[in-house]
Design a protein around this motif. Structure first.
Motif, mmCIF file in Angstrom:
data_model
loop_
_atom_site.group_PDB
_atom_site.id
_atom_site.type_symbol
_atom_site.label_atom_id
_atom_site.label_comp_id
_atom_site.label_asym_id
_atom_site.label_seq_id
_atom_site.Cartn_x
_atom_site.Cartn_y
_atom_site.Cartn_z
ATOM 1 N N GLU A 1 -5.814 0.190 3.308
ATOM 2 C CA GLU A 1 -6.468 0.167 2.011
ATOM 3 C C GLU A 1 -5.899 -1.320 1.531
ATOM 4 O O GLU A 1 -5.147 -1.913 1.695
ATOM 5 C CB GLU A 1 -5.587 1.385 1.229
ATOM 6 N N GLN A 2 -6.714 -1.368 0.093
ATOM 7 C CA GLN A 2 -6.183 -2.545 -0.769
ATOM 8 C C GLN A 2 -4.760 -2.302 -1.248
ATOM 9 O O GLN A 2 -4.466 -1.329 -1.758
ATOM 10 C CB GLN A 2 -7.326 -2.603 -1.715
ATOM 11 N N VAL B 1 0.811 -1.258 -0.031
ATOM 12 C CA VAL B 1 -0.008 -0.080 -0.009
ATOM 13 C C VAL B 1 1.041 1.303 -0.084
ATOM 14 O O VAL B 1 0.445 2.436 -0.191
ATOM 15 C CB VAL B 1 -1.008 -0.125 1.277
ATOM 16 N N THR C 1 -2.589 3.553 8.785
ATOM 17 C CA THR C 1 -3.960 4.405 8.586
ATOM 18 C C THR C 1 -3.912 5.275 9.884
ATOM 19 O O THR C 1 -3.141 5.361 10.777
ATOM 20 C CB THR C 1 -5.217 3.378 8.685
ATOM 21 N N TYR D 1 -5.450 -6.978 2.195
ATOM 22 C CA TYR D 1 -5.404 -5.936 2.967
ATOM 23 C C TYR D 1 -5.113 -6.564 4.248
ATOM 24 O O TYR D 1 -5.048 -7.898 4.555
ATOM 25 C CB TYR D 1 -6.732 -5.007 3.157
#
Lengths: 348, 319
Positions: A168-169, A98, A161, A263
């Motif tokens: 996220e993917q 990511v 995050t 993820y």
């Protein structure tokens, strides 16, 4: 008629048969039709291409976590910490996936490598403590599991995050997923990870059986003192074994991270990939080829079982009992060996 | 918050969390001291939790106030029977004891969940109506300082755990049976030569660990979890195993180790109320028990010597 080699192959097979028979017996006791039950299991695992794809997907991490446990076992170490190393590998692969963009030819290998390194680092700690301070690896790996669980959650929430429960993917360039494989299997979650897993098994076989280092590792597993006397560096081999074992476990995590899910989400408990790996390694006799077969069997049972409640009314958990009994029979191989020899004598 | 009040929150909590671990770990000490590795403690706790919960739910209307007590006795009994499988495999069938223990863990969880699904038609049971409540001990809780710390707000099972740890120590180190059990774990051949029945002692030791594991699991279920599901016992058995080794295969050592785990765990629960700890990100408090255990093992506890014959099946006549 029954060479030792043959007996060694027969034992897991007999154990599996006995385990499945016991499962049938339990189904009978509780008023289910065992044939219907196992037919449902078979359909759930191989019924059509979708189920086949899901089964292979499930087998993939099992091969790698089985290899991880088996590799440590061969050096006389019990790595219960595969669970934690899986978390670390999973997290590392997703993190690489990511955080930046790069051409696939760099990005994907980098994500896989990161997973292996993260798992290896998590295996290094118990290896070092065992080799240098004689701390029991079983406790340290158990503790490391919890540390991995909570730290990975914290890293997802506060580093990757901003207080989200899920990353996220991963970028498509870091994903093992393949549209072609998905379409082939009616949109199952099958991905290219199985290639990595099979390659891992090949590496383990080659490393243990065809290299000097592998000979030393096995030698330490057989007899530490004799190996030391023969001039081998026992501490270094113990650390190395845990590091390689951890790397396999990390790869198992990558299979979930950049393969199945794409993820990392905050976890409340263990995934059981690592604990099931113990069962896989034991049934597979701690050998690379055995681990592949055992992983295939357990993956089949787990995925097939999901179909049992709908098609035959049998609770999914029956399969857990069957797996437990298979391990139990493998463990009691002395009894099976004794029976085979007995049978051999009478046959003469 | 004043220092004393902090202690007053942490210490009863610590003992509360430690009780199931103490019980299971003391049982583990018996098994391992007799030379049988018991990775299956987790499974024995699962079995105990399952039986304890099912028993409570089923007989609550009949037994009334006695329900939880009878339930933990039933759990002890069933888990003890269940542990015979481990003894059978590792003593009689000469199985690899680690493998057999792993099988116990899988089997207990599989059986528990299968039967839950079978009997209740869902993945978890209902919440029990009559768990163990925490109480103040009559009179003792009025003693200044000690009273609020050690005699109030605790479930009676916590005292049971501590008392049983001392009973375990007494049995293991002060009775002929304990001496025999330890000798079987150190040098089974010498014990055998002296007329001790190695097989019998090992069976008894494993069954004791089964009973204690069942007790630990049911106490956990009836004080903390309150129902049975796949998430009731997750790793408490492994923590108990760690307590066995951390405590150097000694019942009181295991007691200390389990109390330490309980203390560390309660820190992460009450941390946000304590001024100094409140500023630390929660993750550090969550991993503290495990990191501290590793540091303690690496640092001042040093090399732990396991019983000599641990993990090895005894084969008569072999050297």
């Amino acid at each position: 008629m029954f060479s030792n080699r043959l007996v060694n192959i027969l034992i897991p097979i007999i154990s599996v048969i006995l385990g499945l028979l016991s499962g049938a017996f339990i189904m009978l006791i509780f008023g289910y039709n065992p044939i219907q039950g196992y037919a449902a299991l078979w359909n759930g695992a191989f019924g059509d291409l979708y189920f086949l794809g899901e089964t292979i997907r499930q087998v993939t991490p099992y091969i790698l976590s089985g290899l991880a446990v088996a590799f440590a076992f061969r050096t006389g170490l019990f790595n219960i910490g595969v669970e934690g190393q899986v978390f670390m590998g999973w997290l590392a692969s997703v993190w690489v996936g990511v955080s930046f963009e790069a051409p696939m030819i760099i990005h994907l290998p980098l994500a896989i490598l990161a997973a292996a390194l993260a798992g290896a680092a998590w295996g290094f700690v118990p290896g070092l403590l065992k080799a240098k301070l004689g701390v029991h690896e079983v406790i340290v790996t158990i503790m490391m599991n919890y540390i991995a669980l909570y730290s990975a959650n914290a890293i997802v929430r506060h580093v990757i995050t901003d207080n989200a429960d899920k990353t996220e993917q991963v970028a498509p360039t870091a994903s093992l997923g393949s549209e072609w494989l998905e379409q082939l299997t009616y949109f199952s979650r099958l991905h290219y990870g199985f290639v990595v897993a099979l390659f891992g098994a090949l590496i383990m076989w080659f490393l243990l059986n065809k290299t000097v280092r592998g000979f030393e590792l096995r030698s330490v597993g057989f007899n530490k003192d004799a190996s030391h006397y023969a001039g081998m560096n026992v501490s270094r081999n113990i650390i190395l074994s845990m590091v390689i074992s951890g790397a396999f476990a990390g790869l198992a995590g990558a299979m979930e991270g950049i393969g199945t899910f794409g993820y990392y989400s905050v976890k409340s408990g263990f995934t059981n990939i690592g604990f099931d790996g113990i069962a896989v390694a034991l049934l597979g006799g701690n050998a690379a080829i055995g681990v592949i077969f055992a992983a295939f069997l357990f993956g089949t049972l787990k995925i097939g079982a999901l179909n049992m409640p709908t098609q035959a009314g049998v609770p999914t958990e029956l399969v857990e009992i069957v797996i437990a009994l298979i391990i139990f029979f493998v463990a009691s191989s002395y009894m099976i060996r004794w029976l085979i020899l007995r049978f051999k004598k009478e046959g003469k | 918050m004043a220092f004393f009040e902090i202690l007053q929150t942490i210490i009863p909590q610590a003992i509360f969390f430690a009780a199931p671990l103490i019980l299971t770990a003391v049982g583990g000490v018996f098994s391992e001291r007799s030379g049988v590795v018991n990775i299956g403690l987790e499974g024995l706790m699962v079995m105990g939790a399952f039986v304890g919960i099912v028993f409570s739910l089923t007989f609550d209307s009949v037994l009334g106030g006695w329900t939880p007590w009878v339930a933990i006795i039933a759990a002890m009994f069933i888990s003890s029977l269940f542990s015979i499988i481990h003894a059978l495999a590792s003593v009689t069938f000469r199985a690899d004891q680690v493998v057999s223990g792993v099988a116990i863990n899988f089997l207990a969880l599989g059986l528990g969940l299968f039967l839950t699904e079978q009997w209740y038609g869902k993945g978890q049971t209902d919440i029990v109506e009559r768990p163990f409540y925490s109480t103040d001990v009559f009179l003792l809780s009025d003693i200044p300082i000690i009273g609020p710390l050690f005699f109030s707000g605790l479930a009676l099972t916590s005292y049971l755990a501590i008392i049983l740890a001392f009973v375990g120590w007494f049995v293991l180190f002060k009775t002929p049976f304990g001496l025999r059990l330890r000798s079987v774990g150190e040098h089974p051949m010498a014990a055998d030569t002296n007329g001790i029945n190695v097989t019998k002692i090992r069976y008894i030791a494993v069954m004791i660990s089964g009973a204690m594991g069942g007790l630990g699991g049911s106490v956990y279920a009836l004080t903390i979890a309150l129902n049975f599901s796949h998430a009731t016992i997750v790793g408490q058995g492994f923590m108990s195993l760690a307590a066995v080794i951390f405590g150097k295969w000694h019942p009181l050592g295991a007691l200390g180790a389990a109390l330490f785990f309980g203390f560390a765990q309660s820190l992460s629960y009450v941390g946000s109320d304590v001024p100094l700890l409140a500023d630390i990100p929660q993750v550090y408090l969550m991993i503290a028990p495990y990191v501290l255990t590793i540091l303690a093992l690496a640092g001042f506890i040093g090399r732990a010597e396991a019983p000599k014959a641990i993990g090895k099946p005894y084969i008569k006549g072999s050297r």
